[in-house]
Structures are given as C-alpha cells and as structure tokens.
Design a protein around this motif. Structure first.
Motif, PDB file in Angstrom:
ATOM      1  N   ASP A  19      -7.968 -10.416   7.846  1.00 45.24           N
ATOM      2  CA  ASP A  19      -6.641 -10.858   8.280  1.00 45.24           C
ATOM      3  C   ASP A  19      -5.610 -10.091   7.449  1.00 45.24           C
ATOM      4  O   ASP A  19      -5.202 -10.526   6.378  1.00 45.24           O
ATOM      5  CB  ASP A  19      -6.511 -12.367   8.067  1.00 45.24           C
ATOM      6  CG  ASP A  19      -5.186 -12.910   8.542  1.00 45.24           C
ATOM      7  OD1 ASP A  19      -4.545 -12.278   9.408  1.00 45.24           O
ATOM      8  OD2 ASP A  19      -4.774 -13.979   8.045  1.00 45.24           O
ATOM      9  N   TYR A  20      -5.230  -8.899   7.940  1.00 44.90           N
ATOM     10  CA  TYR A  20      -4.300  -8.045   7.205  1.00 44.90           C
ATOM     11  C   TYR A  20      -2.906  -8.661   7.153  1.00 44.90           C
ATOM     12  O   TYR A  20      -2.518  -9.432   8.022  1.00 44.90           O
ATOM     13  CB  TYR A  20      -4.210  -6.664   7.854  1.00 44.90           C
ATOM     14  CG  TYR A  20      -5.460  -5.838   7.695  1.00 44.90           C
ATOM     15  CD1 TYR A  20      -5.820  -5.309   6.462  1.00 44.90           C
ATOM     16  CD2 TYR A  20      -6.297  -5.588   8.779  1.00 44.90           C
ATOM     17  CE1 TYR A  20      -6.973  -4.550   6.314  1.00 44.90           C
ATOM     18  CE2 TYR A  20      -7.453  -4.832   8.639  1.00 44.90           C
ATOM     19  CZ  TYR A  20      -7.781  -4.320   7.406  1.00 44.90           C
ATOM     20  OH  TYR A  20      -8.919  -3.586   7.256  1.00 44.90           O
ATOM     21  N   SER A  71      -6.029  -8.159  -5.360  1.00 44.52           N
ATOM     22  CA  SER A  71      -6.315  -6.714  -5.370  1.00 44.52           C
ATOM     23  C   SER A  71      -6.135  -6.068  -4.006  1.00 44.52           C
ATOM     24  O   SER A  71      -6.919  -5.213  -3.602  1.00 44.52           O
ATOM     25  CB  SER A  71      -7.742  -6.456  -5.883  1.00 44.52           C
ATOM     26  OG  SER A  71      -7.921  -7.019  -7.151  1.00 44.52           O
ATOM     27  N   CYS A  72      -5.117  -6.517  -3.306  1.00 41.57           N
ATOM     28  CA  CYS A  72      -4.726  -5.902  -2.036  1.00 41.57           C
ATOM     29  C   CYS A  72      -5.855  -5.936  -0.990  1.00 41.57           C
ATOM     30  O   CYS A  72      -5.953  -5.047  -0.149  1.00 41.57           O
ATOM     31  CB  CYS A  72      -4.254  -4.466  -2.273  1.00 41.57           C
ATOM     32  SG  CYS A  72      -2.774  -4.013  -1.352  1.00 41.57           S
ATOM     33  N   THR A  73      -6.685  -6.965  -1.026  1.00 42.59           N
ATOM     34  CA  THR A  73      -7.797  -7.039  -0.074  1.00 42.59           C
ATOM     35  C   THR A  73      -7.321  -7.212   1.363  1.00 42.59           C
ATOM     36  O   THR A  73      -8.037  -6.844   2.288  1.00 42.59           O
ATOM     37  CB  THR A  73      -8.761  -8.194  -0.415  1.00 42.59           C
ATOM     38  OG1 THR A  73      -8.030  -9.415  -0.501  1.00 42.59           O
ATOM     39  CG2 THR A  73      -9.489  -7.924  -1.715  1.00 42.59           C
ATOM     40  N   ARG A  74      -6.135  -7.754   1.573  1.00 47.29           N
ATOM     41  CA  ARG A  74      -5.599  -7.929   2.926  1.00 47.29           C
ATOM     42  C   ARG A  74      -4.619  -6.816   3.299  1.00 47.29           C
ATOM     43  O   ARG A  74      -3.982  -6.874   4.344  1.00 47.29           O
ATOM     44  CB  ARG A  74      -4.915  -9.295   3.048  1.00 47.29           C
ATOM     45  CG  ARG A  74      -5.904 -10.453   2.951  1.00 47.29           C
ATOM     46  CD  ARG A  74      -5.250 -11.797   3.107  1.00 47.29           C
ATOM     47  NE  ARG A  74      -4.457 -11.842   4.323  1.00 47.29           N
ATOM     48  CZ  ARG A  74      -3.390 -12.622   4.485  1.00 47.29           C
ATOM     49  NH1 ARG A  74      -2.996 -13.427   3.515  1.00 47.29           N
ATOM     50  NH2 ARG A  74      -2.715 -12.615   5.605  1.00 47.29           N
ATOM     51  N   CYS A  75      -4.484  -5.807   2.438  1.00 45.94           N
ATOM     52  CA  CYS A  75      -3.608  -4.669   2.728  1.00 45.94           C
ATOM     53  C   CYS A  75      -4.331  -3.679   3.634  1.00 45.94           C
ATOM     54  O   CYS A  75      -5.507  -3.386   3.426  1.00 45.94           O
ATOM     55  CB  CYS A  75      -3.233  -3.932   1.442  1.00 45.94           C
ATOM     56  SG  CYS A  75      -2.334  -4.894   0.222  1.00 45.94           S
ATOM     57  N   ASP A  77      -4.467   0.353   5.099  1.00 46.49           N
ATOM     58  CA  ASP A  77      -4.349   1.621   4.372  1.00 46.49           C
ATOM     59  C   ASP A  77      -2.900   2.042   4.166  1.00 46.49           C
ATOM     60  O   ASP A  77      -2.537   2.567   3.110  1.00 46.49           O
ATOM     61  CB  ASP A  77      -5.120   2.730   5.098  1.00 46.49           C
ATOM     62  CG  ASP A  77      -6.624   2.561   4.993  1.00 46.49           C
ATOM     63  OD1 ASP A  77      -7.091   1.688   4.222  1.00 46.49           O
ATOM     64  OD2 ASP A  77      -7.340   3.305   5.692  1.00 46.49           O
ATOM     65  N   ALA A  78      -2.058   1.810   5.172  1.00 49.94           N
ATOM     66  CA  ALA A  78      -0.639   2.168   5.042  1.00 49.94           C
ATOM     67  C   ALA A  78       0.025   1.367   3.923  1.00 49.94           C
ATOM     68  O   ALA A  78       0.812   1.907   3.141  1.00 49.94           O
ATOM     69  CB  ALA A  78       0.092   1.942   6.361  1.00 49.94           C
ATOM     70  N   GLN A  79      -0.294   0.091   3.829  1.00 48.61           N
ATOM     71  CA  GLN A  79       0.280  -0.751   2.788  1.00 48.61           C
ATOM     72  C   GLN A  79      -0.222  -0.342   1.408  1.00 48.61           C
ATOM     73  O   GLN A  79       0.534  -0.362   0.434  1.00 48.61           O
ATOM     74  CB  GLN A  79      -0.031  -2.221   3.074  1.00 48.61           C
ATOM     75  CG  GLN A  79       0.686  -2.730   4.297  1.00 48.61           C
ATOM     76  CD  GLN A  79       0.092  -4.004   4.868  1.00 48.61           C
ATOM     77  OE1 GLN A  79      -0.989  -4.445   4.490  1.00 48.61           O
ATOM     78  NE2 GLN A  79       0.804  -4.603   5.807  1.00 48.61           N
ATOM     79  N   LYS A  80      -1.480   0.061   1.316  1.00 47.26           N
ATOM     80  CA  LYS A  80      -2.005   0.549   0.038  1.00 47.26           C
ATOM     81  C   LYS A  80      -1.295   1.834  -0.373  1.00 47.26           C
ATOM     82  O   LYS A  80      -0.974   2.027  -1.545  1.00 47.26           O
ATOM     83  CB  LYS A  80      -3.511   0.779   0.137  1.00 47.26           C
ATOM     84  CG  LYS A  80      -4.299  -0.509   0.221  1.00 47.26           C
ATOM     85  CD  LYS A  80      -5.784  -0.245   0.381  1.00 47.26           C
ATOM     86  CE  LYS A  80      -6.552  -1.543   0.551  1.00 47.26           C
ATOM     87  NZ  LYS A  80      -7.993  -1.302   0.708  1.00 47.26           N
ATOM     88  N   HIS A  81      -1.025   2.691   0.606  1.00 49.20           N
ATOM     89  CA  HIS A  81      -0.291   3.929   0.322  1.00 49.20           C
ATOM     90  C   HIS A  81       1.130   3.604  -0.163  1.00 49.20           C
ATOM     91  O   HIS A  81       1.607   4.187  -1.150  1.00 49.20           O
ATOM     92  CB  HIS A  81      -0.237   4.812   1.571  1.00 49.20           C
ATOM     93  CG  HIS A  81       0.618   6.022   1.398  1.00 49.20           C
ATOM     94  ND1 HIS A  81       0.231   7.098   0.627  1.00 49.20           N
ATOM     95  CD2 HIS A  81       1.855   6.314   1.875  1.00 49.20           C
ATOM     96  CE1 HIS A  81       1.207   8.001   0.635  1.00 49.20           C
ATOM     97  NE2 HIS A  81       2.195   7.548   1.385  1.00 49.20           N
ATOM     98  N   LEU A  82       1.791   2.679   0.510  1.00 48.76           N
ATOM     99  CA  LEU A  82       3.140   2.280   0.099  1.00 48.76           C
ATOM    100  C   LEU A  82       3.122   1.702  -1.313  1.00 48.76           C
ATOM    101  O   LEU A  82       3.992   2.016  -2.132  1.00 48.76           O
ATOM    102  CB  LEU A  82       3.719   1.262   1.081  1.00 48.76           C
ATOM    103  CG  LEU A  82       4.043   1.783   2.475  1.00 48.76           C
ATOM    104  CD1 LEU A  82       4.362   0.630   3.416  1.00 48.76           C
ATOM    105  CD2 LEU A  82       5.188   2.772   2.436  1.00 48.76           C
TER     106      LEU A  82
END
Length: 122
Positions: A19-20, A71-75, A77-82
């Motif tokens: 669930d992003y 730890s950004c498990t619901r992020c 790839d774009a959100q991790k990049h941001l």
C-alpha cells in the motif's frame, strides 16, 4: 506438514500488494528544488513548521514521520528518489536545517540510518 503451512504463509505474504503512499506529485523536480535556495527554504520551512505548505509539500510532510520510522517501506521508487535527493541537497546546501530536520523526524536517532539505506541509490 509444518513446511506446507510455512510455505503457504510465506507465499501469501509475498502476494500481498504494498500500500504505497499517495502524494500530490511524485514527478516533482527535486534537483531544481534543492538547487534553488528559496525553494529549498520554503519546503524545509514547511516540513519544520516554520512556514506555509503548498499542496505538494504538505502531501510529503504528512508521510514523513511514518516513512522515516518504517524505512520508506511504503515509498515507491519515485518517492525514494525524491527523499534521497532532498536529504542530500539539504545536507549540502543547508546543514543547519538538515540537523533540524533529523531532530524533528528522528529525535532519538533510531531511524535515520535504516531510512537512508532504504532510499540510497534512487
């Protein structure tokens, strides 16, 4: 029999979709934000409750505590990049605000290392 049950549980866990987070704009040009001191300050002021938030910035502010803690498990790839672009840009261009950001979203210094590992390389 135990192995069959274990395999069924593992298989079920692997098929559950993530669930992003939903945000206002995952196509935000974060490089442009961190390279423009006024834009970086405005975003950071929003995150640190020192200034107003626009719709996009507010959408990220809402997910910051949870994404840091988990730890950004619901992020996506774009959100991790941001996230990695913002954090690295903040560290380079506004180190005092970087410290304030970490103190606000990880005051006990227990999440930041895992969070940065999770977003590294995006």
């Amino acid at each position: 029999m135990k192995i069959i049950v274990l395999l069924a549980v593992v298989g079920a866990a692997l098929t559950v979709p993530i669930d992003y987070y939903t945000t206002a704009d995952d196509n935000l040009d974060m490089k442009a934000v961190v390279s423009d001191s006024a834009k970086l300050k405005a975003m950071t002021d929003c995150f640190l409750d020192r200034g107003d938030c626009d719709e996009v910035t507010m959408s990220y502010k809402k997910i910051l505590p949870d994404s840091m803690e988990h730890s950004c498990t619901r992020c996506n790839d774009a959100q991790k990049h941001l996230a990695t672009t913002y954090i690295n840009g903040l560290l380079s261009n506004a180190p005092a605000d970087y410290d304030s950001f970490l103190k606000k979203f990880d005051p006990d210094e227990i999440y930041r290392t895992k969070f940065m590992e999770a977003v590294k390389g995006f």
